[in-house]
Design an enzyme around this catalytic site. Sequence first.
Site, PDB file in Angstrom:
ATOM      1  N   SER A  87       0.846  -1.193   0.000  1.00 23.07           N
ATOM      2  CA  SER A  87       0.000   0.000   0.000  1.00 23.07           C
ATOM      3  C   SER A  87       0.882   1.244   0.000  1.00 23.07           C
ATOM      4  O   SER A  87       2.110   1.150   0.089  1.00 23.07           O
ATOM      5  CB  SER A  87      -0.921   0.026   1.241  1.00 23.07           C
ATOM      6  OG  SER A  87      -0.147   0.095   2.430  1.00 23.07           O
ATOM      7  N   ILE A  96       3.209   4.405  -0.212  1.00 24.01           N
ATOM      8  CA  ILE A  96       4.407   4.764  -0.956  1.00 24.01           C
ATOM      9  C   ILE A  96       5.007   3.544  -1.644  1.00 24.01           C
ATOM     10  O   ILE A  96       5.424   3.615  -2.804  1.00 24.01           O
ATOM     11  CB  ILE A  96       5.443   5.423  -0.025  1.00 24.01           C
ATOM     12  CG1 ILE A  96       4.899   6.740   0.532  1.00 24.01           C
ATOM     13  CG2 ILE A  96       6.751   5.680  -0.770  1.00 24.01           C
ATOM     14  CD1 ILE A  96       5.787   7.374   1.590  1.00 24.01           C
ATOM     15  N   SER A 102      11.373  10.204   6.799  1.00 24.70           N
ATOM     16  CA  SER A 102      10.248  11.136   6.890  1.00 24.70           C
ATOM     17  C   SER A 102      10.791  12.515   7.234  1.00 24.70           C
ATOM     18  O   SER A 102      11.889  12.638   7.791  1.00 24.70           O
ATOM     19  CB  SER A 102       9.273  10.676   7.974  1.00 24.70           C
ATOM     20  OG  SER A 102       8.307  11.663   8.257  1.00 24.70           O
ATOM     21  N   TYR A 152       7.019   7.489  17.095  1.00 28.85           N
ATOM     22  CA  TYR A 152       7.302   7.431  15.661  1.00 28.85           C
ATOM     23  C   TYR A 152       8.482   8.313  15.273  1.00 28.85           C
ATOM     24  O   TYR A 152       9.420   7.864  14.589  1.00 28.85           O
ATOM     25  CB  TYR A 152       6.058   7.861  14.880  1.00 28.85           C
ATOM     26  CG  TYR A 152       6.248   7.988  13.389  1.00 28.85           C
ATOM     27  CD1 TYR A 152       6.219   6.873  12.569  1.00 28.85           C
ATOM     28  CD2 TYR A 152       6.430   9.234  12.789  1.00 28.85           C
ATOM     29  CE1 TYR A 152       6.369   6.982  11.191  1.00 28.85           C
ATOM     30  CE2 TYR A 152       6.584   9.361  11.428  1.00 28.85           C
ATOM     31  CZ  TYR A 152       6.558   8.234  10.623  1.00 28.85           C
ATOM     32  OH  TYR A 152       6.715   8.363   9.265  1.00 28.85           O
ATOM     33  N   LYS A 204      12.529   7.714  13.122  1.00 23.75           N
ATOM     34  CA  LYS A 204      13.005   8.305  11.870  1.00 23.75           C
ATOM     35  C   LYS A 204      14.326   9.049  12.091  1.00 23.75           C
ATOM     36  O   LYS A 204      15.211   9.025  11.230  1.00 23.75           O
ATOM     37  CB  LYS A 204      11.944   9.242  11.299  1.00 23.75           C
ATOM     38  CG  LYS A 204      10.651   8.520  10.914  1.00 23.75           C
ATOM     39  CD  LYS A 204      10.910   7.412   9.918  1.00 23.75           C
ATOM     40  CE  LYS A 204       9.641   6.709   9.477  1.00 23.75           C
ATOM     41  NZ  LYS A 204       9.899   5.635   8.489  1.00 23.75           N
TER      42      LYS A 204
END
Length: 323
Positions: free
Chosen positions: A55, A57, A190, A203, A207
């Site tokens: 799904s 990207i 990100s 999260y 990153k």
Amino acid sequence: MLDLIVAVILAFFAICVGILLCGDCDIWTFMHLKFGKDIASRFEGKVVWVTGASSGIGEGLAKELVKVKNVKIIISARRKEELERVKKECLELNKSTKQESILVLPFDMVDYDSHAKALEKIVKTFGKLDILISNAAAMGQYALWEEAPISTDKALFDLNVFSLVNLNRIVLNYFKNERGRQGHLAVVSSLAGKLGVPYLTPYTPTKFALHGYFDSLRHELRKMERIHVTVLCPGPVETNIFDNSMTGTGARFKDTMLTKRPANIMTAARCAELCLTSIANKLEESWMAPLPNLPFMYLAAYQPFLYSKLSAFMMKFFVVDEK
């Protein structure tokens, strides 16, 4: 002569500002998109492995890659049925692509023992691997910093960081052992890996960690010019990552703008195009997002004092009322 130099400098900065205010990617990526190597020439005849391809990207990357002549694509994720759907739609996009040119390779990223086996299957099927695009990630949990359970932090680091590091180490060793052959590691991070995002503590640090790992690796590979590392930093993208996120304390977050799907969101197809352009031109890092994200990124990078004052003002409208 001095007037000419000043005029050239002013024109250059005017162009940069124009790109920054009108484009959806950083200045260097934009220049390569317009004047650099195209995706078709770089990926023709290559074997490309995309993780997280069921799904968002990852799916967008597969659908852009299938347009390239003689490319071989491996798509991986946990959900085999969704990977089969992506393969079917890829074949419909390019009727000349053969069934055997797309390998569906389902596995769980946090099953570390499956990583080497997956690479072995790819090499056995296609004879080589040229590019790994690591896209698997999860959003995690919306919560105040002090309320996020440590179990969420551990689970997010396991998936978003350690599983990617393990897989990339295995592939890197493969590239090093394949003497004379080019190899490329591309990691989807990100913009949240460049700036802290409130309520996404589990999260955002994952990153940041990816940048630390792969920036260090890039420096180690400076003398080995045949292996390249690209870190890709999308902003808000049209994926199901918002739908799959959990909330930390329920109603306290339901009216927070930062926990909702943004209105100014990039399509997965456009994000994939920019990502593949960055890889094609062997860029070290690329930022991609619709306005107003990138001007804030540049402001944070080059004018941190002004950014701190602006962000402090804006957070008054976004943060949760503690009362």
